[in-house]
Design an enzyme around this catalytic site. Structure first.
Site, PDB file in Angstrom:
ATOM      1  N   GLU A   1       0.748  -1.280  -0.598  1.00 37.06           N
ATOM      2  CA  GLU A   1       0.260  -0.481  -0.548  1.00 37.06           C
ATOM      3  C   GLU A   1       1.113   1.379   0.539  1.00 37.06           C
ATOM      4  OE1 GLU A   1      -3.333  -0.481   3.061  1.00 37.06           O
ATOM      5  OE2 GLU A   1      -4.116  -1.815   2.222  1.00 37.06           O
TER       6      GLU A   1
ATOM      7  N   GLU B   1      -5.807  -8.665   0.781  1.00 37.01           N
ATOM      8  CA  GLU B   1      -6.351  -8.311   1.632  1.00 37.01           C
ATOM      9  C   GLU B   1      -7.600  -7.763   1.723  1.00 37.01           C
ATOM     10  OE1 GLU B   1      -4.560  -4.680   4.336  1.00 37.01           O
ATOM     11  OE2 GLU B   1      -2.415  -5.240   3.939  1.00 37.01           O
TER      12      GLU B   1
HETATM   13  C1  NOJ Z   1      -4.418  -2.195   5.340  1.00 37.96           C
HETATM   14  C2  NOJ Z   1      -3.144  -2.146   5.708  1.00 37.96           C
HETATM   15  O1  NOJ Z   1      -2.438  -2.985   4.799  1.00 37.96           O
HETATM   16  C3  NOJ Z   1      -3.526  -3.156   6.854  1.00 37.96           C
HETATM   17  O2  NOJ Z   1      -1.992  -2.373   7.645  1.00 37.96           O
HETATM   18  C4  NOJ Z   1      -4.105  -2.319   8.217  1.00 37.96           C
HETATM   19  O3  NOJ Z   1      -3.629  -3.166   8.287  1.00 37.96           O
HETATM   20  C5  NOJ Z   1      -5.451  -3.422   6.887  1.00 37.96           C
HETATM   21  N1  NOJ Z   1      -5.658  -2.595   6.339  1.00 37.96           N
HETATM   22  C6  NOJ Z   1      -6.612  -3.200   8.586  1.00 37.96           C
HETATM   23  O4  NOJ Z   1      -7.169  -0.932   8.248  1.00 37.96           O
END
Ligand code: NOJ
Length: 487
Positions: A185, A397
């Site tokens: 990200e 994710e």
């Molecule tokens: C994206 C991120 O990669 C992760 O670190 C985070 O905890 C989750 N989303 C939830 O917000």
């Protein structure tokens, strides 16, 4: 002791969503975590300081519950339990990340930590012994503070330092790890960290765009290191994981539709176009809008650092699949006259003057940004195919957060079920989606939201030193889903 509560709940829960939508045999299921959010042991052995260590210790008020990640889930010591949970769930893969300052205490590749090296060896070997594939993220936001002091991703040298770090990682673990994610990200790491955390007083985006360019170069160099030096013997895959918020026009008007498409290029394209499009480089709408805004604001040059032709070629095509993190959707519109704008990630697109908002009819998870709109994942996936062709997509994710202690998490079960239903429809529509990763295997340190937001399939008791992990109802649901391979 550790096992008792887990077993009781495991046995007493049975949930079925009643439909029999089947996943293809090649579709894989996994769950994820990230080093900083679970490991703890922040200063154990020779581990170096990371930028989030420094940030939290210096500005504890930035974290909603005033907590820190010094111990977190204590996975540095409890890794065997983590593997056990992955096995209980029946995961086919477990996505975790390597902490750059744990493996390379100074950030530089000439000093490899023995303890850091051994920790990830144990984790990887332990997973493989249980038949669980490790998917490894090389960087999940824990920039060595030494480099952050020099600008971090804003320093042009960072792409060489990152490529050297990636080479160490591939050479230590590439014989066993076949799926790599270079950077997680970058949108959040650049736009949030440089736009809201570090440069809060900066009037316009400068740092985020410098970070954006260098992060793409860093990914590309790390990709080429793998491609040239490791792929011939290890035959693995490399990508980078982007956070994709699906953006829908606020109305059917041509103006809103065009604005939504431009916003997609700003939020997603800025981190994907250079890698996945045929032509490479910045999306033209981004280049034009930033140049125009910069000029109007009296800057000498555009604030978006241009790519040289050589850089465009270096970055273009540096992927073996598309790694997609997706949680939520927004509606896009122009600000209304005299509207008070909240300038932050997922609420406003800088340099496009576009407002992002939730549809009031969408439910929202505990975490502020997680509006639930399951169709969004299918629309997002369709857009990817339309933009970048029939690339393999791995959902790296997707997840839902609750607050407080709550083992009966039906809302999480519905979220996963409804999003996966849309993924199945995407597959039916001919998109090459090959797997799904639930975020996250267990509650962990949710950045500025500390331990308030709980995304875990397992609840973690942060009030006891044992950091006891207890499966939620959703853990049972997910285990059954993986076993049956249907919803
Ligand atoms: C994206 C991120 O990669 C992760 O670190 C985070 O905890 C989750 N989303 C939830 O917000």
């Amino acid at each position: 002791m550790l096992w008792l509560p887990a077993l009781i709940i495991w046995a007493s829960v049975s949930h079925s969503c009643g439909s029999d939508l089947q996943f293809p045999s090649w579709f894989k299921f996994g769950a994820a975590s990230a080093a900083f959010q679970v490991e703890g042991a922040w200063n154990v052995s020779d581990k170096g300081e990371g930028k989030w260590d420094r940030l939290i210790h210096r500005y504890p008020e930035m974290i909603t519950d005033g907590s820190n990640a010094d111990v977190a889930c204590n996975s540095y010591y409890l890794w065997e339990r983590d593997i056990e949970m992955a096995a209980e769930l029946g995961l086919q893969f477990y996505r975790f990340s390597i902490s750059w300052p744990r493996l390379l205490p100074t950030g530089f590749a000439n000093n490899i930590s023995e303890d850091g090296k051994n920790y990830y060896n144990k984790l990887i070997d332990g997973l493989l012994e249980k038949g669980i594939e490790p998917i490894v993220t090389i960087y999940h936001w824990d920039m060595p503070q030494m480099f952050q002091d020099l600008g971090g991703w804003a320093n042009p040298k960072i792409s060489d330092w990152f490529a050297e770090y990636a080479r160490v990682v591939y050479s230590l673990y590439g014989d066993r790890v076949k799926n790599w994610i270079t950077i997680n990200e970058p949108l959040v790491d650049c736009d949030f960290y440089y736009g809201e955390v570090l440069a809060a007083k900066q009037e316009h985006f400068v740092g985020p765009y410098m970070c954006n360019k260098n992060v793409l170069l860093s990914h590309a160099k790390a990709y080429h290191v793998y491609d040239q030096e490791f792929r011939p013997k290890y035959k693995g895959k490399v990508s980078l994981a982007n956070h994709l918020v699906w953006l829908k026009p606020y109305s059917n008007s041509t103006e809103d539709q065009e604005l939504a498409e431009a916003a997609r290029q700003f939020l997603t394209g800025r981190y994907t176009h250079a890698v996945f499009s045929k032509e490479g480089g910045w999306p033209s709408v981004v280049e034009e809008a930033v140049a125009k805004a910069s000029k109007e604001q009296g800057y000498q040059d555009t604030r978006l650092p241009p790519f040289t032709q050589e850089e465009i070629e270096l970055i273009r095509g540096t992927y073996d699949y598309f790694a997609m993190n997706h949680y939520t959707t927004r509606l896009v519109r122009k600000p209304r006259s005299s509207e008070e704008i909240v300038r932050s990630l997922f609420t406003y697109v800088e340099d496009l003057d576009a407002v992002l908002e939730m549809d009031p009819s969408w439910p929202v998870g505990y975490t502020w940004y997680t509006a639930v709109y399951p169709e969004g994942i299918r629309e997002q996936i369709a857009w990817l195919k339309q933009q970048y062709g029939n690339v393999e997509i791995l959902i790296t994710e997707n997840g839902y957060s609750t607050g407080g202690s709550n083992l009966d998490d039906d809302a999480r079960i519905s979220y996963v079920n409804d999003y996966l239903e849309q993924v199945l429809l995407s597959i039916e529509e001919g998109v090459n989606v090959t797997g799904y990763t639930y975020w996250t295997i267990m509650d962990n340190f949710e950045w500025t939201d500390g331990y308030n937001s709980k995304f875990g399939l397992y609840e973690v008791d942060f009030s006891v030193p044992e950091r006891t992990r207890t499966p939620r109802k959703s853990a049972q649901y997910y285990a059954q889903l993986i076993k049956k391979r249907s919803l």
